[in-house]
Design a protein around this motif. Sequence first.
Motif, short mmCIF file in Angstrom:
data_model
loop_
_atom_site.label_atom_id
_atom_site.label_comp_id
_atom_site.label_asym_id
_atom_site.label_seq_id
_atom_site.Cartn_x
_atom_site.Cartn_y
_atom_site.Cartn_z
N PRO A 193 36.79 114.44 38.82
CA PRO A 193 37.78 113.79 39.60
C PRO A 193 38.13 112.40 38.87
N LYS A 194 39.35 112.00 38.75
CA LYS A 194 39.82 110.66 37.94
C LYS A 194 38.82 109.34 38.29
N ASP A 195 38.64 109.28 39.50
CA ASP A 195 37.94 108.07 39.92
C ASP A 195 36.33 108.30 39.63
N GLN A 196 36.08 109.19 39.42
CA GLN A 196 34.41 109.30 39.00
C GLN A 196 34.54 109.32 37.19
N HIS A 197 35.34 109.90 36.72
CA HIS A 197 35.61 109.70 35.13
C HIS A 197 35.75 108.11 34.90
N ASP A 198 36.52 107.50 35.64
CA ASP A 198 36.85 105.93 35.40
C ASP A 198 35.34 105.23 35.29
N LYS A 199 34.58 105.63 35.89
CA LYS A 199 32.78 105.03 35.90
C LYS A 199 32.29 105.28 34.82
#
Length: 123
Positions: A56-62
Amino acid sequence: ARAINRALRCGVTSIEHGNLLDETSISLFLEKGAFLVPTLATYDALAAEGLQNGMPKDQHDKVSRVRDAGLEALRLAHRAGVKICYGTDLLGDMHRHQLSGLSLHAQAQPNADVVRAATCNAA
């Protein structure tokens, strides 16, 4: 760092990942004789390919921030003399990145210590 420190105080002798350790953690690693097993290759591969592998993008951002924190954690641990081993936690299609962690370790440790982390320290 709280979870790492709690685990070390409770007798855990090997911490995998360890990206968010702090100076208190370093003291505990040394006091308890515990091993740190950074998994930098995992975060590097996830930064490069996580989205296309369903992250998921929100996890990838971290991921990049956590990878950078892990590299700094490795630097701190190495300078303090913490016992370090090599690990990756790579899954599925990302297994081909298994050896990339060696070059990441080399950003924080001398080459001879990287080889020891992957061989005799881990034996």
